[in-house]
Design a protein around this motif. Structure first.
Motif, mmCIF file in Angstrom:
data_model
loop_
_atom_site.group_PDB
_atom_site.id
_atom_site.type_symbol
_atom_site.label_atom_id
_atom_site.label_comp_id
_atom_site.label_asym_id
_atom_site.label_seq_id
_atom_site.Cartn_x
_atom_site.Cartn_y
_atom_site.Cartn_z
ATOM 1 N N UNK A 1 -18.776 32.421 -1.514
ATOM 2 C CA UNK A 1 -17.584 32.938 -0.850
ATOM 3 C C UNK A 1 -17.508 34.435 -1.124
ATOM 4 N N UNK A 2 -17.399 35.227 -0.082
ATOM 5 C CA UNK A 2 -17.444 36.682 -0.244
ATOM 6 C C UNK A 2 -16.181 37.237 -0.914
ATOM 7 N N UNK A 3 -15.018 36.781 -0.457
ATOM 8 C CA UNK A 3 -13.762 37.305 -1.023
ATOM 9 C C UNK A 3 -12.956 36.149 -1.591
ATOM 10 N N UNK A 4 -12.698 36.212 -2.878
ATOM 11 C CA UNK A 4 -11.960 35.110 -3.471
ATOM 12 C C UNK A 4 -10.449 35.336 -3.326
ATOM 13 N N UNK A 5 -9.960 35.070 -2.118
ATOM 14 C CA UNK A 5 -8.536 35.283 -1.835
ATOM 15 C C UNK A 5 -8.035 34.162 -0.932
ATOM 16 N N UNK A 6 -6.721 33.943 -0.906
ATOM 17 C CA UNK A 6 -6.210 32.847 -0.068
ATOM 18 C C UNK A 6 -6.434 33.119 1.419
ATOM 19 N N UNK A 7 -6.953 32.108 2.122
ATOM 20 C CA UNK A 7 -7.197 32.281 3.559
ATOM 21 C C UNK A 7 -6.537 31.154 4.335
ATOM 22 N N UNK A 8 -6.408 31.364 5.663
ATOM 23 C CA UNK A 8 -5.710 30.378 6.478
ATOM 24 C C UNK A 8 -6.665 29.426 7.201
ATOM 25 N N UNK A 9 -7.438 29.946 8.165
ATOM 26 C CA UNK A 9 -8.380 29.052 8.844
ATOM 27 C C UNK A 9 -9.772 29.660 8.975
ATOM 28 N N UNK A 10 -9.970 30.830 8.374
ATOM 29 C CA UNK A 10 -11.280 31.477 8.414
ATOM 30 C C UNK A 10 -11.618 32.021 7.037
ATOM 31 N N UNK A 11 -12.906 32.069 6.731
ATOM 32 C CA UNK A 11 -13.347 32.633 5.458
ATOM 33 C C UNK A 11 -14.723 33.256 5.649
ATOM 34 N N UNK A 12 -15.099 34.135 4.734
ATOM 35 C CA UNK A 12 -16.382 34.837 4.836
ATOM 36 C C UNK A 12 -17.352 34.275 3.801
ATOM 37 N N UNK A 13 -18.544 33.892 4.289
ATOM 38 C CA UNK A 13 -19.574 33.451 3.349
ATOM 39 C C UNK A 13 -20.758 34.408 3.399
ATOM 40 N N UNK A 14 -21.488 34.455 2.289
ATOM 41 C CA UNK A 14 -22.642 35.330 2.184
ATOM 42 C C UNK A 14 -23.837 34.470 1.794
ATOM 43 N N UNK A 15 -24.983 34.696 2.494
ATOM 44 C CA UNK A 15 -26.181 33.917 2.177
ATOM 45 C C UNK A 15 -27.394 34.822 2.068
ATOM 46 N N UNK A 16 -28.561 34.207 1.978
ATOM 47 C CA UNK A 16 -29.815 34.959 1.870
ATOM 48 C C UNK A 16 -30.332 35.334 3.252
ATOM 49 N N UNK A 17 -30.071 34.449 4.176
ATOM 50 C CA UNK A 17 -30.637 34.540 5.523
ATOM 51 C C UNK A 17 -29.683 35.303 6.446
ATOM 52 N N UNK A 18 -30.240 35.922 7.498
ATOM 53 C CA UNK A 18 -29.340 36.622 8.418
ATOM 54 C C UNK A 18 -28.587 35.604 9.289
ATOM 55 N N UNK A 19 -27.291 35.852 9.512
ATOM 56 C CA UNK A 19 -26.477 34.911 10.281
ATOM 57 C C UNK A 19 -27.048 34.640 11.672
ATOM 58 N N UNK A 20 -27.694 35.660 12.270
ATOM 59 C CA UNK A 20 -28.255 35.469 13.615
ATOM 60 C C UNK A 20 -29.307 34.368 13.602
ATOM 61 N N UNK A 21 -30.167 34.386 12.575
ATOM 62 C CA UNK A 21 -31.215 33.365 12.458
ATOM 63 C C UNK A 21 -30.581 31.991 12.262
#
Lengths: 444, 124
Positions: A374-394
């Motif tokens: 999880x990229x930002x550890x903060x309260x969210x409503x229906x969306x959140x940001x994740x970070x991985x090794x691979x590019x999101x496009x792939x």
């Protein structure tokens, strides 16, 4: 093809003779040459109705409209109750243009009045207008109200506001000589320190979004406290679905509340038409763009609806008006009105709760794969940001093969957020859909 | 009303020392019809001659009010916020703004009652 272009060459010649010119081009003499289309439009040769129907169907079939959607970023895949499209398809609504003798259209006015009432209640504000084009233009119009009222030339906007909204804001401001100043992020929310640095006695308005572009709930009270100049207007961009759960911007001292109500039955529709809303304090109501419907009584004392506060409208004092907007997406506003009526207070609370719980569940399943954080550890409503090794496009290309629309890649708009994806889960997603999405994410 | 001076834009002004009261004339309120809202400037705002200092909205129109002379706002008539029709009921007894005159000489270019009445005659 004559069905669509009924005028023959002879008809045209006759019309040209009557007005005393030689060619259709002459009608456009006032337009400078360099602005005219120099080549004919590249739309191919005329077609018969049969051919045309086939061609349009081919194009239509290219749409992937039944993907399992985990993408939001300003356009949300919420459920559209069956009654909505049934009702808005009635020709009285569907084919109507804005009534030029509005009071004769009591039905239309009542729908708008109900819409305004619900928007004002949901945002915690004094009044709403009859709606606007979309969230981005509503935000820009809100900024114009702030600039007009304060006679100031600077708008401060957080980088956690949807990037497309900020681009539209830039465009509006450019032509009014208003400077747009951006506030940096602090772990996915508006930096309070940055805000303090950017605000001055030149600031007409401050725009923040909550839940923000990353889905995170901003501390609207804290931001309000840091807008110390009492002239500066506080503009909050919000998501009405979240109002089923969160404190209203009105309660946090917003002067203007804007946003997009696409979530209320406008569908995704390839980006539009959507539905902008704007609600405002009593103090600012005469500066609000667009139309306002009010409730009155007729000569027999019966309840009736009228366009109210028209003297502030642009058709009366065009050069003095805050805005030259006098139109809206009325059919979308009607869809939203029906949707809100069907949901009711409890329904909206449940919808919000489902979005909140299901998106948290999605996150937990994605984290379980061990491939993302999880990229930002903060309260969210229906969306959140994740970070991985691979590019999101792939990742998204692979998901698409399984009929899944993956998260929104953030790097293009936020270069500092490499390999991050904005994932959305609405009430429409089932447990099995979420489970298989997370499973696939783990396998990529 | 003899003490008042008038502008071509149908404002009246009453000088009291280096301070002046400004309102709109009976002719102006009649032409506007029932007044529903008065948008007032803020105290300490400064305006030039002919600059719009506020807006008066009636049931049929919205029109700007212009400064007959230049000056600084020292007080606004807050009663108008809740009772804008005072301007219809008693236009000469209801001032809109109180200003500090920047240049008393500017008063000389304004109209007296006779000249103003003549202007209204032409208007009609």
């Amino acid at each position: 093809m004559y069905r669509y272009i009924p005028a023959t060459e002879d008809d045209r010649k006759e019309m040209l003779d009557v007005i005393g010119i030689n060619s259709v081009e002459e009608l456009f003499d006032d337009i400078p040459e360099d602005l005219k289309q120099s080549q004919p439009l590249n739309i191919g040769a005329p077609m018969s109705e049969i051919e045309l129907k086939k061609r349009i169907e081919e194009l239509g079939n290219k749409n992937l409209s039944d993907l399992i959607c985990f993408r939001g970023a300003g356009a949300y895949d919420h459920y559209i109750p069956a009654a909505v499209n049934h009702l808005i398809s009635r020709s009285e609504f569907y084919t109507a243009y804005t009534p030029y003798q509005p009071e004769i259209s009591q039905g239309t006015l009542q729908c708008i009045f109900e819409y305004q009432t619900m928007i004002a209640n949901l945002t915690g504000m004094f009044a709403s207008n009859a709606s606007m084009y979309d969230g981005a233009t509503s935000a820009a119009e809100g900024a114009m109200v702030a600039a007009t009222v304060t006679k100031r030339k600077e708008i401060v906007v957080s980088r956690s506001v949807n990037p497309e909204t900020r681009k539209v804001l830039e465009t509006y401001c450019k032509f009014r000589d208003i400077k747009v100043v951006e506030v940096e992020l602090d772990e996915g929310v508006t930096s309070v320190k940055g805000l303090k640095d950017k605000i001055s006695d030149k600031t007409a308005g401050v725009i923040v979004q909550s839940p923000n572009f990353f889905g995170i709930i901003e501390d609207l009270d804290e931001i309000r406290e840091n807008i110390t100049d009492k002239k500066t207007k506080y503009i909050v961009y919000t998501d009405l679905v979240a109002m089923g759960m969160l404190k209203t911007p009105g309660e946090s001292g917003a002067d203007i509340v804007v946003g997009d109500a696409q979530s209320f039955s406008s569908g995704l529709a390839y980006g539009g038409p959507y539905l902008g809303f704007m609600a405002i304090t009593k103090e600012l109501i005469r500066k609000m763009p667009g139309r306002i419907v009010g409730e009155s009584v007729d000569q027999d004392g019966k309840r009736s609806y009228v366009l109210t506060l028209q003297a502030r409208e642009q058709h009366i004092r065009r050069y003095k008006a805050t805005s030259n907007i006098c139109s809206n997406h009325a059919l979308n506003a009607l869809a939203a009105t029906i949707c809100m009526s069907l949901l009711g207070k409890v329904g909206l609370e449940k919808m919000a709760e489902q979005c909140y719980k299901k998106s948290n569940y999605t996150l937990s399943k994605i984290l379980e794969t061990g491939r993302y954080k999880l990229k930002f550890n903060r309260p969210f409503f229906k969306e959140f940001v994740i970070e991985g090794e691979e590019s999101p496009e792939v990742i998204n290309e692979k998901l698409l093969k399984d009929g899944i629309l993956g998260g929104y890649p953030l790097e293009k708009e936020y270069p500092e957020l490499k390999n991050t994806s904005l994932v959305c889960t609405t009430e429409k997603r089932s447990k099995s859909e979420i489970d298989s999405f997370a499973k696939r994410m783990g396998e990529i | 009303m003899e003490k008042l001076l008038y502008s071509k834009n149908h404002e009246w002004i009453k000088k009291e020392g280096n301070i002046a009261l400004i309102g709109i004339t009976d002719h102006a309120q009649k032409s506007l019809g029932e007044i529903v809202y008065v948008e007032l400037p803020e105290v300490d705002d400064e305006f030039e001659v002919e600059e719009a200092f506020g807006v008066i909205e009636s049931v049929k129109a919205a029109s700007d009010s212009y400064m007959p002379v230049s000056g600084k706002i020292i007080e606004i008539n807050e009663a108008l916020e809740d009772s804008p029709t005072l301007l219809n009921e008693d236009p000469y007894g209801t001032w809109i703004i109180k200003i500090e005159l920047s240049d008393e000489g500017e008063l000389e270019s304004l109209l007296d009652l006779a000249a103003y009445n003549e202007l209204c005659e032409e208007d009609n």
